[in-house]
Scaffold this motif. Sequence first.
Motif, short mmCIF file in Angstrom:
data_model
loop_
_atom_site.label_atom_id
_atom_site.label_comp_id
_atom_site.label_asym_id
_atom_site.label_seq_id
_atom_site.Cartn_x
_atom_site.Cartn_y
_atom_site.Cartn_z
N ILE A 95 3.95 -5.84 -81.90
CA ILE A 95 2.56 -6.23 -82.19
C ILE A 95 2.15 -7.40 -81.31
N SER A 96 3.02 -8.39 -81.21
CA SER A 96 2.72 -9.58 -80.40
C SER A 96 2.58 -9.23 -78.92
N THR A 97 3.45 -8.35 -78.44
CA THR A 97 3.37 -7.93 -77.04
C THR A 97 2.07 -7.20 -76.75
N LEU A 98 1.69 -6.28 -77.64
CA LEU A 98 0.43 -5.57 -77.46
C LEU A 98 -0.75 -6.54 -77.48
N ALA A 99 -0.76 -7.47 -78.43
CA ALA A 99 -1.86 -8.44 -78.51
C ALA A 99 -1.94 -9.27 -77.24
N GLY A 100 -0.80 -9.66 -76.70
CA GLY A 100 -0.79 -10.44 -75.46
C GLY A 100 -1.35 -9.66 -74.28
N LYS A 101 -0.97 -8.39 -74.19
CA LYS A 101 -1.47 -7.55 -73.10
C LYS A 101 -2.97 -7.29 -73.23
N VAL A 102 -3.42 -7.03 -74.45
CA VAL A 102 -4.85 -6.79 -74.69
C VAL A 102 -5.64 -8.06 -74.39
N GLY A 103 -5.15 -9.19 -74.88
CA GLY A 103 -5.84 -10.46 -74.67
C GLY A 103 -5.87 -10.89 -73.21
N GLY A 104 -4.97 -10.35 -72.40
CA GLY A 104 -4.94 -10.67 -70.97
C GLY A 104 -5.94 -9.90 -70.15
N LEU A 105 -6.59 -8.91 -70.75
CA LEU A 105 -7.59 -8.14 -70.03
C LEU A 105 -8.88 -8.95 -69.92
N PRO A 106 -9.56 -8.89 -68.78
CA PRO A 106 -10.80 -9.65 -68.61
C PRO A 106 -11.88 -9.20 -69.59
N GLY A 107 -12.54 -10.17 -70.20
CA GLY A 107 -13.66 -9.87 -71.09
C GLY A 107 -13.27 -9.31 -72.44
N ILE A 108 -12.01 -9.50 -72.84
CA ILE A 108 -11.55 -8.99 -74.13
C ILE A 108 -10.91 -10.12 -74.94
N SER A 109 -11.31 -10.23 -76.20
CA SER A 109 -10.73 -11.20 -77.12
C SER A 109 -9.99 -10.44 -78.21
N VAL A 110 -8.87 -11.00 -78.67
CA VAL A 110 -8.07 -10.32 -79.70
C VAL A 110 -7.50 -11.34 -80.68
#
Length: 87
Positions: A59-74
């Motif tokens: 879960i933490s890894t996915l959140a980190g990857k998603v949050g690293g995308l430009p213009g996306i907050s998680v």
Amino acid sequence: MQTRVAVMSIIVEDADSVEKLNALLHAYGEWIIGRMGIPYRKRGINIIAIALDAPQDTISTLAGKVGGLPGISVKTAYSTVITPEKE
């Protein structure tokens, strides 16, 4: 393997990141219980909620990857529901 139930809240402000976001969610599909997306056209954003039952590090890894995308907050909220570890 011990898993936790969690909800990941995602706000997409940059439509150019949607394809990468969908690819990430597809890659983690085995852990996703359900997904709800709400297009908020008035503000030009998308709001996505992802329900997961996965190991905490996944879960933490996915959140980190998603949050690293430009213009996306998680943000992720974890429940206290944890599966017992199987021997």
